[in-house]
Write a protein that holds these residues in place. Structure first.
Motif, PDB file in Angstrom:
ATOM      1  N   ASP A  65       0.853  -1.196   0.000  1.00 57.81           N
ATOM      2  CA  ASP A  65       0.000   0.000   0.000  1.00 57.81           C
ATOM      3  C   ASP A  65       0.881   1.235   0.000  1.00 57.81           C
ATOM      4  OD1 ASP A  65       0.469   0.786   2.909  1.00 57.81           O
ATOM      5  OD2 ASP A  65      -0.402  -1.189   3.178  1.00 57.81           O
ATOM      6  N   LEU A  66       0.310   2.314  -0.472  1.00 55.10           N
ATOM      7  CA  LEU A  66       1.073   3.550  -0.666  1.00 55.10           C
ATOM      8  C   LEU A  66       0.167   4.740  -0.342  1.00 55.10           C
ATOM      9  CD1 LEU A  66       4.028   3.820  -1.769  1.00 55.10           C
ATOM     10  CD2 LEU A  66       3.017   4.569  -3.908  1.00 55.10           C
ATOM     11  N   LEU A  67       0.703   5.678   0.425  1.00 57.00           N
ATOM     12  CA  LEU A  67      -0.035   6.903   0.708  1.00 57.00           C
ATOM     13  C   LEU A  67       0.012   7.807  -0.520  1.00 57.00           C
ATOM     14  CD1 LEU A  67      -1.478   8.852   2.719  1.00 57.00           C
ATOM     15  CD2 LEU A  67       0.801   9.741   3.258  1.00 57.00           C
ATOM     16  N   VAL A  68      -1.149   8.224  -0.984  1.00 56.20           N
ATOM     17  CA  VAL A  68      -1.258   9.066  -2.177  1.00 56.20           C
ATOM     18  C   VAL A  68      -2.036  10.331  -1.834  1.00 56.20           C
ATOM     19  CG1 VAL A  68      -2.253   9.251  -4.492  1.00 56.20           C
ATOM     20  CG2 VAL A  68      -1.108   7.146  -3.790  1.00 56.20           C
ATOM     21  N   LYS A  69      -1.503  11.471  -2.250  1.00 57.91           N
ATOM     22  CA  LYS A  69      -2.208  12.753  -2.104  1.00 57.91           C
ATOM     23  C   LYS A  69      -2.482  13.319  -3.483  1.00 57.91           C
ATOM     24  CE  LYS A  69      -0.693  14.431   2.403  1.00 57.91           C
ATOM     25  NZ  LYS A  69       0.008  15.526   3.140  1.00 57.91           N
ATOM     26  N   PHE A  70      -3.755  13.595  -3.733  1.00 56.56           N
ATOM     27  CA  PHE A  70      -4.163  14.178  -5.012  1.00 56.56           C
ATOM     28  C   PHE A  70      -4.974  15.433  -4.705  1.00 56.56           C
ATOM     29  CE2 PHE A  70      -6.944  14.324  -8.846  1.00 56.56           C
ATOM     30  CZ  PHE A  70      -5.943  14.479  -9.785  1.00 56.56           C
ATOM     31  N   GLY A  71      -4.345  16.575  -4.905  1.00 58.31           N
ATOM     32  CA  GLY A  71      -4.979  17.819  -4.499  1.00 58.31           C
ATOM     33  C   GLY A  71      -5.042  17.890  -2.983  1.00 58.31           C
ATOM     34  N   THR A  72      -6.236  18.097  -2.457  1.00 56.60           N
ATOM     35  CA  THR A  72      -6.408  18.175  -1.001  1.00 56.60           C
ATOM     36  C   THR A  72      -6.779  16.826  -0.390  1.00 56.60           C
ATOM     37  OG1 THR A  72      -8.736  18.801  -1.314  1.00 56.60           O
ATOM     38  CG2 THR A  72      -7.115  20.591  -1.137  1.00 56.60           C
ATOM     39  N   GLU A  73      -6.979  15.826  -1.223  1.00 52.49           N
ATOM     40  CA  GLU A  73      -7.403  14.514  -0.726  1.00 52.49           C
ATOM     41  C   GLU A  73      -6.203  13.590  -0.558  1.00 52.49           C
ATOM     42  OE1 GLU A  73     -10.978  12.699  -2.358  1.00 52.49           O
ATOM     43  OE2 GLU A  73     -11.193  14.429  -3.670  1.00 52.49           O
ATOM     44  N   ASN A 126     -12.148   5.464  -8.903  1.00 51.96           N
ATOM     45  CA  ASN A 126     -12.453   5.446  -7.468  1.00 51.96           C
ATOM     46  C   ASN A 126     -11.690   6.499  -6.682  1.00 51.96           C
ATOM     47  OD1 ASN A 126     -14.112   3.223  -7.913  1.00 51.96           O
ATOM     48  ND2 ASN A 126     -12.476   1.749  -7.508  1.00 51.96           N
ATOM     49  N   PHE A 127     -10.450   6.776  -7.065  1.00 49.01           N
ATOM     50  CA  PHE A 127      -9.627   7.689  -6.275  1.00 49.01           C
ATOM     51  C   PHE A 127      -9.404   9.044  -6.951  1.00 49.01           C
ATOM     52  CE2 PHE A 127      -7.972   3.480  -4.781  1.00 49.01           C
ATOM     53  CZ  PHE A 127      -8.488   3.571  -3.493  1.00 49.01           C
ATOM     54  N   PHE A 128      -9.333   9.038  -8.279  1.00 48.71           N
ATOM     55  CA  PHE A 128      -8.986  10.267  -8.996  1.00 48.71           C
ATOM     56  C   PHE A 128     -10.191  10.877  -9.717  1.00 48.71           C
ATOM     57  CE2 PHE A 128      -5.071   8.042  -8.330  1.00 48.71           C
ATOM     58  CZ  PHE A 128      -4.132   9.035  -8.090  1.00 48.71           C
ATOM     59  N   LYS A 129     -11.389  10.386  -9.366  1.00 50.59           N
ATOM     60  CA  LYS A 129     -12.648  10.920  -9.912  1.00 50.59           C
ATOM     61  C   LYS A 129     -12.662  10.928 -11.435  1.00 50.59           C
ATOM     62  CE  LYS A 129     -13.327  13.825  -5.828  1.00 50.59           C
ATOM     63  NZ  LYS A 129     -13.506  15.189  -5.273  1.00 50.59           N
TER      64      LYS A 129
END
Length: 802
Positions: free
Chosen positions: A102-110, A156-159
């Motif tokens: 697993d990997l922590l991902v930040k996309f914008g503010t999420e 699911n994650f990046f809309k």
């Protein structure tokens, strides 16, 4: 003629409705079980077959020998790929990837946690036939900071966005370079995104990846051209090892090529490998269930022969040949089988979403459009028709018309009665063997849950620590240790049973004989002992001052360590008494650390019961505290967890909070066994039900045949109990005979299954007692229900029909 046969067939079905329903129900359940088992086995056997180069793809695997034996590893040092390209220039396609669970991902503010992330090089999609929908991975994966998202991850994650930049582990910015299809369910390589391999660095892996001594999560695959064989490459691996390892290490290293189609089944190099014995067991179970259903059909068909005998005699008198009658009776069986197959297909189609969810597999989307399954069902229909219909057809078509028309035929005439007894006995053998198997598996699963592990697992939660920051770690301890619902806090690289850990080697310094043994390394703090309730058997545990001495902020040379080992590590070095090894100095393979042994703890499990307890060294190494273990009270547990989360978020606001209960994690180690056990229980129950169904049908027919005999016995004073015994005694004899055969057979096979675990139960005599008692109870209940119904019938009514 065919029309006449069809009309007669359907009339027979209507005339004998109860027997027709019993046959259809039994065959439907049996075929349903066979379809499910076929789907499971087919899925497991299909792994990685979709790659066009599957026959030429090999994974480089690595064996390492030590005093403990051979350690088999599917991962290889990261420099292997470059070295292989250099030394085997004739092999054009060589790819490597690094795997992150697993990997922590930040996309914008999420921010979110993404599972199954690969860091792959530019040839990854040249070697494997995973679909690329947008972008050019051959170019982009050769550059740092590029990523390809799967369709589901993008949605699911990046809309649904197909461009932009995100940040991973708060370390690297990564640009979306394209979209790829989700990997097939039958692929050994699973991913939710593929990031370019140059993006991997010490921050992601935790070490310098250019080191030949590091085996972390790197995999290397090659595609051999037709001009080079597997043996050609392996014969040159000796020179390869001598070139890249020093003289001491190269004697212990062996490299091999593992064919792609063997990876899914090779437990040496794949911890998640398919259990071949379970697949064989399921396949045999499917065959047995089908046999039981076919036996029911044969028994009822031969029992019904008396009712059909006059029809047969008339047809033969009118000139019907035996081959025509055989075809007619096989046709009846074929029609019943077709009905059963259609019913089974509908049942499995309805169950499919549940099956996929339960097994975490994709067994199919629509069975009615699955050509392989339809071909299997065609073959199955033919086999069932022959198994169920051939013997009755031969028996029925061979009746003498003179004997038939003179009413000299009975249900037990000829060899049919003896064959029925043999077949019923065979059903009882299977039923008792399945009961024994189910009980043994249940006992073993109970052992998994209740056997002592050597440490505490209840009411302990583990929380990953994203970065090793001593100030934040101590702040977390300080702020939470004052809470009365938290009794202990320990920082380490993981609990006693954990996905995190090191495998290295160790030796006794004073012997200076270079004899090294494999060891599991646990990096722990001073509170680890009381948090997990480890038991000291000699010496003492590490102190606070010793932990501080192991972590001066800048001067690595000034650091000093101490070791606590388990009993197995003590015995491996030749010390029978734990007191004898105290103050002896050990050397481990990580940074060649030398330190004295200050204590010995009682053996505890570090893996599932599949594996025996191995030597363990516990080391105070604060620079690798990446897990927090909290022993909490069972009172107000949810509030305590909320407090931990709030405190954690205050200290690590840029990261994603997650936790797991220790006992729940341990249960996941036996998830495959739990699924197999559930399937085994269901299929065993179905087989017993089918057997009882056939038994009920057979007894019903016998009761109808013996109504007059029963009536006469009642007139002469026979009780209901004596009549029930009349019906039951033959079956009791068959049950005892079946038990004599089933007991040793089931003992042998279940003992072989148990041998797959390093720790297992002994098969107790009680499972055999329960098996025969349960079989007797089930069979006699089935027989008695119909026998009592016949026994309580007014004899005046049965005798009046004369």
């Amino acid at each position: 003629m065919i029309k006449n046969y069809l009309i007669t067939t359907f009339r027979n079905f209507v005339r004998n409705q109860s027997y027709t329903l019993i046959n259809i129900l039994g065959l439907s359940i049996g075929i349903t079980c066979c379809i499910v088992i076929f789907l499971i086995v087919r899925h497991e056997l299909s792994y990685d077959n979709f790659h066009s180069k599957a026959d030429s793809i090999y994974r480089i695997v690595h064996d390492q020998e030590s005093g403990s034996g051979i350690d088999y590893s599917g991962v290889t040092p990261y420099p292997v790929a470059g070295a292989f390209r250099n030394d085997f220039p004739e092999v054009a396609l060589v790819t490597q990837y690094h795997e992150e669970d697993d990997l922590l991902v930040k996309f914008g503010t999420e921010k979110f946690q993404v599972e199954d992330v690969l860091f792959a090089d530019s040839l990854f999609f040249q070697v494997f036939d995973f679909k690329v929908l947008e972008g050019n991975p051959q170019v982009e994966l050769g550059q740092k900071g590029k990523a390809f998202l799967t369709e589901s991850t993008a949605k699911n994650f990046f809309k649904g966005k197909k461009e932009g930049t995100f940040r991973i582990e708060n370390l690297e910015d990564v640009e979306i370079a394209g979209i790829i299809a989700d990997p097939p369910a039958n692929s050994e390589i699973q991913y939710s995104m593929v990031i370019s391999f140059p993006t991997v660095g010490e921050g992601i892996v935790g070490f310098d990846i250019n080191h030949w001594g590091l085996n972390s999560a790197g995999y290397c695959y090659v595609v051999l051209p037709s001009s080079i064989s597997e043996s050609d490459v392996e014969s040159r691996f000796d020179r390869f090892v001598k070139k890249y390892y020093d003289e001491e290490d190269e004697q212990r290293q062996t490299y091999w090529l593992q064919p792609l189609n063997e990876i899914h089944f090779d437990s040496r190099y794949n911890s998640d490998s398919a259990n071949t014995s379970s697949l064989i067991m399921l396949s045999l179970l499917g065959v047995f269930i089908l046999f039981i259903a076919c036996i029911n059909f044969i028994n009822l068909a031969t029992a019904l022969a008396v009712k059909k005998s006059k029809e047969i005699g008339i047809r033969k008198t009118l000139g019907a040949r035996r081959s025509q009658l055989t075809t007619y009776f096989l046709g009846e069986t074929f029609i019943l089988t077709i009905f059963s197959v259609l019913i089974s297909l509908c049942i499995v189609e309805w169950m499919l979403p549940w099956l996929n969810n339960f097994l975490e597999r994709n067994l199919g989307d629509s069975l009615f459009t699955d050509p392989t399954l339809l071909l299997f069902l065609l073959v199955l229909t033919i086999i069932v028709t022959i198994l169920s219909g051939a013997y009755p057809a031969v028996i029925l078509s061979g009746y003498n018309p003179v004997s038939v028309l003179k009413n000299k035929m009975t249900a037990s005439s000829g060899s049919a009665g003896g064959v029925r007894k043999v077949l019923v006995a065979f059903q009882f053998i299977i039923a008792q063997a399945l009961i024994v198997g189910t009980l043994v598996v249940a006992d073993q699963m109970s052992y998994f849950r209740n056997a002592p592990l050597g440490f505490a697992k209840d009411a302990i939660i583990n929380v990953p620590i994203p970065i090793n920051d001593p100030q934040r770690i101590e702040a977390l301890r300080t702020r939470l240790s004052s809470n009365s619902n938290i009794s202990n806090i320990s920082f380490s690289i993981g609990g006693p049973v954990s996905e995190n850990g090191f495998g290295t080697n160790y030796s006794l310094v004073e012997r200076n004989d270079k004899q090294e043994y494999d060891v599991t390394l646990k990096l722990v703090d001073r509170h680890y002992l009381e948090t997990y309730d480890l038991e000291l058997v000699a010496g003492r545990w590490m102190s606070e001052s010793e932990e501080k001495q192991a972590s001066p902020p800048t001067d690595w040379a000034a650091r000093s360590y101490v070791f606590v080992i388990n009993e197995s590590a003590c015995k491996r070095l030749g010390f029978a008494n734990p007191e004898e090894i105290l103050d002896k100095r050990l050397r481990i393979g990580v940074n060649n650390i030398e330190a004295p042994v200050i204590g010995v703890v009682k053996d505890f499990h570090t893996a599932s019961f599949h594996e025996s307890i191995e030597p363990v060294v516990l080391l105070n190494f604060p620079h690798f505290y990446y897990d927090a273990g909290f022993k909490i009270s069972s009172v107000n547990m949810s509030e305590t967890i909320s407090l931990i989360e709030q405190t954690w978020n205050d200290l690590y606001p840029e990261y994603f909070f997650e936790y797991a209960f220790m006992d729940e994690y341990i249960e996941t180690l036996y998830l495959q066994e739990e699924r197999t056990f559930t399937l085994f229980k269901v299929f065993a129950g179905m087989s017993i039900f089918i057997a009882c169904l056939g038994l009920y049908g057979l007894i019903s027919f016998m009761a109808n045949q013996m109504l007059k005999e029963v009536g006469i016995r009642k007139v002469l004073g026979a009780s209901v109990g004596s009549i029930v015994i009349l019906f039951s005694r033959e079956f009791v004899k068959l049950i005892i005979l079946a038990f004599i055969i089933a007991a040793p057979v089931s003992y042998y096979f279940m003992n072989e299954w148990l041998n797959g675990f390093a720790y297992n139960i002994d098969i107790h005599w009680s499972v055999f007692a329960i098996s025969i008692i349960a079989t007797c109870v089930i069979a006699l209940a089935t027989v008695s229900y119909r026998a009592i119904k016949a026994a309580v019938t007014n004899p005046v009514e049965t005798l009046r029909t004369e």
